[in-house]
Motif scaffolding. Sequence first.
Motif, PDB file in Angstrom:
ATOM      1  N   GLN A 127       0.832  -1.204   0.000  1.00 46.10           N
ATOM      2  CA  GLN A 127       0.000   0.000   0.000  1.00 46.10           C
ATOM      3  C   GLN A 127       0.866   1.253   0.000  1.00 46.10           C
ATOM      4  OE1 GLN A 127      -3.626   0.168   0.032  1.00 46.10           O
ATOM      5  NE2 GLN A 127      -3.058   2.252  -0.567  1.00 46.10           N
ATOM      6  N   ARG A 128       1.970   1.222   0.722  1.00 44.71           N
ATOM      7  CA  ARG A 128       2.858   2.391   0.721  1.00 44.71           C
ATOM      8  C   ARG A 128       3.425   2.649  -0.662  1.00 44.71           C
ATOM      9  NH1 ARG A 128       8.103   3.550   4.702  1.00 44.71           N
ATOM     10  NH2 ARG A 128       8.675   5.555   3.769  1.00 44.71           N
ATOM     11  N   ASP A 129       3.806   1.589  -1.373  1.00 45.61           N
ATOM     12  CA  ASP A 129       4.313   1.749  -2.739  1.00 45.61           C
ATOM     13  C   ASP A 129       3.238   2.347  -3.648  1.00 45.61           C
ATOM     14  OD1 ASP A 129       6.842   0.573  -2.149  1.00 45.61           O
ATOM     15  OD2 ASP A 129       5.941  -1.416  -2.332  1.00 45.61           O
ATOM     16  N   LEU A 130       2.008   1.852  -3.517  1.00 50.05           N
ATOM     17  CA  LEU A 130       0.910   2.389  -4.323  1.00 50.05           C
ATOM     18  C   LEU A 130       0.654   3.848  -3.974  1.00 50.05           C
ATOM     19  CD1 LEU A 130      -1.414   2.093  -6.334  1.00 50.05           C
ATOM     20  CD2 LEU A 130      -2.777   1.043  -4.502  1.00 50.05           C
ATOM     21  N   ASP A 131       0.660   4.163  -2.666  1.00 48.16           N
ATOM     22  CA  ASP A 131       0.435   5.552  -2.248  1.00 48.16           C
ATOM     23  C   ASP A 131       1.531   6.475  -2.781  1.00 48.16           C
ATOM     24  OD1 ASP A 131      -1.861   4.845  -0.889  1.00 48.16           O
ATOM     25  OD2 ASP A 131      -0.863   4.692   1.071  1.00 48.16           O
ATOM     26  N   ASP A 132       2.774   5.988  -2.796  1.00 48.25           N
ATOM     27  CA  ASP A 132       3.868   6.795  -3.357  1.00 48.25           C
ATOM     28  C   ASP A 132       3.567   7.179  -4.797  1.00 48.25           C
ATOM     29  OD1 ASP A 132       5.399   6.728  -1.048  1.00 48.25           O
ATOM     30  OD2 ASP A 132       6.649   5.053  -1.704  1.00 48.25           O
ATOM     31  N   ARG A 133       3.098   6.228  -5.570  1.00 49.13           N
ATOM     32  CA  ARG A 133       2.816   6.480  -6.986  1.00 49.13           C
ATOM     33  C   ARG A 133       1.597   7.369  -7.166  1.00 49.13           C
ATOM     34  NH1 ARG A 133       5.858   2.403  -6.180  1.00 49.13           N
ATOM     35  NH2 ARG A 133       7.193   1.465  -7.792  1.00 49.13           N
ATOM     36  N   LYS A 134       0.579   7.184  -6.344  1.00 41.65           N
ATOM     37  CA  LYS A 134      -0.609   8.038  -6.440  1.00 41.65           C
ATOM     38  C   LYS A 134      -0.286   9.495  -6.103  1.00 41.65           C
ATOM     39  CE  LYS A 134      -3.378   5.662  -3.759  1.00 41.65           C
ATOM     40  NZ  LYS A 134      -4.637   5.306  -3.058  1.00 41.65           N
ATOM     41  N   ALA A 135       0.782   9.711  -5.314  1.00 36.36           N
ATOM     42  CA  ALA A 135       1.162  11.073  -4.938  1.00 36.36           C
ATOM     43  C   ALA A 135       1.999  11.775  -6.002  1.00 36.36           C
ATOM     44  CB  ALA A 135       1.937  11.042  -3.620  1.00 36.36           C
ATOM     45  N   GLU A 136       2.452  11.018  -7.028  1.00 36.31           N
ATOM     46  CA  GLU A 136       3.269  11.616  -8.073  1.00 36.31           C
ATOM     47  C   GLU A 136       2.422  12.490  -9.006  1.00 36.31           C
ATOM     48  OE1 GLU A 136       6.953  11.000  -8.812  1.00 36.31           O
ATOM     49  OE2 GLU A 136       6.483  10.950  -6.679  1.00 36.31           O
ATOM     50  N   ALA A 137       3.066  13.526  -9.570  1.00 33.27           N
ATOM     51  CA  ALA A 137       2.333  14.464 -10.440  1.00 33.27           C
ATOM     52  C   ALA A 137       1.771  13.773 -11.677  1.00 33.27           C
ATOM     53  CB  ALA A 137       3.254  15.612 -10.842  1.00 33.27           C
ATOM     54  N   TRP A 138       2.401  12.694 -12.143  1.00 31.64           N
ATOM     55  CA  TRP A 138       1.951  12.032 -13.369  1.00 31.64           C
ATOM     56  C   TRP A 138       0.726  11.151 -13.146  1.00 31.64           C
ATOM     57  CZ3 TRP A 138       1.689   6.860 -12.831  1.00 31.64           C
ATOM     58  CH2 TRP A 138       2.558   6.241 -11.920  1.00 31.64           C
ATOM     59  N   PHE A 139       0.391  10.828 -11.905  1.00 32.64           N
ATOM     60  CA  PHE A 139      -0.686   9.874 -11.658  1.00 32.64           C
ATOM     61  C   PHE A 139      -2.023  10.411 -12.157  1.00 32.64           C
ATOM     62  CE2 PHE A 139      -4.136   8.253  -8.934  1.00 32.64           C
ATOM     63  CZ  PHE A 139      -4.073   6.915  -9.302  1.00 32.64           C
ATOM     64  N   ASP A 140      -2.720   9.587 -12.947  1.00 30.23           N
ATOM     65  CA  ASP A 140      -4.023   9.956 -13.509  1.00 30.23           C
ATOM     66  C   ASP A 140      -4.902   8.712 -13.496  1.00 30.23           C
ATOM     67  OD1 ASP A 140      -6.213  10.864 -14.868  1.00 30.23           O
ATOM     68  OD2 ASP A 140      -5.200  11.064 -16.805  1.00 30.23           O
ATOM     69  N   PRO A 141      -5.875   8.632 -12.577  1.00 27.63           N
ATOM     70  CA  PRO A 141      -6.712   7.426 -12.520  1.00 27.63           C
ATOM     71  C   PRO A 141      -7.495   7.177 -13.799  1.00 27.63           C
ATOM     72  CG  PRO A 141      -7.594   9.167 -11.102  1.00 27.63           C
ATOM     73  CD  PRO A 141      -6.231   9.615 -11.541  1.00 27.63           C
ATOM     74  N   ALA A 142      -7.699   8.233 -14.617  1.00 20.83           N
ATOM     75  CA  ALA A 142      -8.422   8.043 -15.877  1.00 20.83           C
ATOM     76  C   ALA A 142      -7.646   7.151 -16.836  1.00 20.83           C
ATOM     77  CB  ALA A 142      -8.715   9.390 -16.525  1.00 20.83           C
ATOM     78  N   GLY A 143      -6.341   7.014 -16.636  1.00 21.96           N
ATOM     79  CA  GLY A 143      -5.524   6.147 -17.473  1.00 21.96           C
ATOM     80  C   GLY A 143      -5.136   4.845 -16.793  1.00 21.96           C
ATOM     81  N   PHE A 144      -5.883   4.484 -15.752  1.00 18.67           N
ATOM     82  CA  PHE A 144      -5.631   3.267 -14.969  1.00 18.67           C
ATOM     83  C   PHE A 144      -6.884   2.399 -15.115  1.00 18.67           C
ATOM     84  CE2 PHE A 144      -3.763   1.960 -10.544  1.00 18.67           C
ATOM     85  CZ  PHE A 144      -3.859   0.622 -10.884  1.00 18.67           C
ATOM     86  N   PHE A 145      -6.806   1.420 -16.003  1.00 18.21           N
ATOM     87  CA  PHE A 145      -7.991   0.663 -16.417  1.00 18.21           C
ATOM     88  C   PHE A 145      -8.097  -0.665 -15.671  1.00 18.21           C
ATOM     89  CE2 PHE A 145      -6.697   3.394 -19.913  1.00 18.21           C
ATOM     90  CZ  PHE A 145      -7.878   4.075 -20.180  1.00 18.21           C
ATOM     91  N   LEU A 146      -9.306  -0.955 -15.172  1.00 14.33           N
ATOM     92  CA  LEU A 146      -9.599  -2.200 -14.480  1.00 14.33           C
ATOM     93  C   LEU A 146     -10.621  -3.000 -15.271  1.00 14.33           C
ATOM     94  CD1 LEU A 146     -10.001  -0.976 -10.782  1.00 14.33           C
ATOM     95  CD2 LEU A 146      -7.905  -1.593 -12.002  1.00 14.33           C
ATOM     96  N   ALA A 147     -10.329  -4.277 -15.465  1.00 12.86           N
ATOM     97  CA  ALA A 147     -11.254  -5.182 -16.165  1.00 12.86           C
ATOM     98  C   ALA A 147     -11.944  -6.074 -15.135  1.00 12.86           C
ATOM     99  CB  ALA A 147     -10.503  -6.037 -17.179  1.00 12.86           C
ATOM    100  N   GLU A 148     -13.285  -6.117 -15.201  1.00 12.54           N
ATOM    101  CA  GLU A 148     -14.075  -6.856 -14.224  1.00 12.54           C
ATOM    102  C   GLU A 148     -15.084  -7.762 -14.910  1.00 12.54           C
ATOM    103  OE1 GLU A 148     -14.554  -3.798 -10.484  1.00 12.54           O
ATOM    104  OE2 GLU A 148     -15.874  -3.507 -12.206  1.00 12.54           O
ATOM    105  N   ARG A 149     -15.453  -8.809 -14.205  1.00 14.18           N
ATOM    106  CA  ARG A 149     -16.605  -9.621 -14.582  1.00 14.18           C
ATOM    107  C   ARG A 149     -17.407  -9.887 -13.306  1.00 14.18           C
ATOM    108  NH1 ARG A 149     -14.521 -14.269 -16.821  1.00 14.18           N
ATOM    109  NH2 ARG A 149     -14.802 -13.647 -19.005  1.00 14.18           N
ATOM    110  N   GLU A 150     -18.651  -9.417 -13.298  1.00 13.89           N
ATOM    111  CA  GLU A 150     -19.538  -9.577 -12.145  1.00 13.89           C
ATOM    112  C   GLU A 150     -18.878  -9.078 -10.855  1.00 13.89           C
ATOM    113  OE1 GLU A 150     -20.673 -13.671 -12.113  1.00 13.89           O
ATOM    114  OE2 GLU A 150     -21.953 -13.478 -13.894  1.00 13.89           O
ATOM    115  N   GLY A 151     -18.217  -7.928 -10.963  1.00 12.72           N
ATOM    116  CA  GLY A 151     -17.613  -7.296  -9.798  1.00 12.72           C
ATOM    117  C   GLY A 151     -16.268  -7.844  -9.389  1.00 12.72           C
ATOM    118  N   GLN A 152     -15.772  -8.868 -10.072  1.00 10.89           N
ATOM    119  CA  GLN A 152     -14.480  -9.455  -9.739  1.00 10.89           C
ATOM    120  C   GLN A 152     -13.402  -8.887 -10.648  1.00 10.89           C
ATOM    121  OE1 GLN A 152     -14.209 -13.703 -10.159  1.00 10.89           O
ATOM    122  NE2 GLN A 152     -12.114 -13.808  -9.407  1.00 10.89           N
ATOM    123  N   LEU A 153     -12.333  -8.369 -10.053  1.00  5.97           N
ATOM    124  CA  LEU A 153     -11.235  -7.788 -10.824  1.00  5.97           C
ATOM    125  C   LEU A 153     -10.412  -8.902 -11.466  1.00  5.97           C
ATOM    126  CD1 LEU A 153      -9.633  -5.294 -11.666  1.00  5.97           C
ATOM    127  CD2 LEU A 153      -8.366  -5.452  -9.512  1.00  5.97           C
TER     128      LEU A 153
END
Length: 308
Positions: free
Chosen positions: A198-224
Amino acid sequence: MTSDDTGRSFSSRSIETYSALSPDQADAVLELLTDAARTDGQQPVSEQGRLQLRGSAREGVSHLLLTVGDELVGYAQLEDTDPVEAPAAELVIHPAHRGHGHGRALGASLLAASGKRLRVWAHGGHPAARHLAQVLGLTMFRELRQMRRPLTDPELPDPVLPQGVTVRAFVPGQDDAAWLAVNAASFAHHPEQGSLTQRDLDDRKAEAWFDPAGFFLAEREGQLLGFHWTKVHAEEGLGEVYVLGVAPGAQGSGLGRALTLIGLRHLAAQGVPTAMLYVDADNKAAVSVYERLGFQTHETDLMYRAET
């Protein structure tokens, strides 16, 4: 690993090891990395290594500062977090101070700190780094390719998702735990990526380049089932296939190719002219997929290790 070496000694040379750097020390290291990158054409320390320069101590991570007098001329980072593999390191000598044995001294300190169980990255595979590896008794065992393709031509095919699969954008805070779990499962064979916390993920989310609109999740019936995290390097005009993973149960379904195309189309829509990605040279299946999508090898990073 970036350095030249002659074996000459400097009486004023000092190497100190720290579990965490002060803000001033971190700034000095970042300035050194910037100078080296300007000379060498690529960063001498990975993104993960740069993120680990700041903040409190991280378990298994050490920082080695090489100074001559009061001047910082070399830096190395040693990470001993893999329960199986030898500790991994990156090192760099300032371009103005190469050719004086500093690389050999810093490498010898890494070997001593790791008990001669050591892996070292040489970003770009420069001849000087190859020579230093030879001097230190290291052998090359891993090749990481950077591949690129234009985003303007040839035209990207339409993505075809497996039946019942939908794709949406990552929601920070809401999707963190599910993503970390699928990332760990997808990269169980690749501890550098699969061990992200989680700390590694938080580090990246805090970077200026982070854009959730370019972070795509594929799901089927709510399962990632898979994801494609893209990244834009605005100054370089590059869009990156930053991390792409598919859960073990969904592999072989065509989901990886579909997610790759969705991310590439997103990057093209951002106006970046070129896409890039990293892939291990011995991952023949992945290399073949990317080559069929128009990617070609741009440069390589090499990892060396001490044979024990």
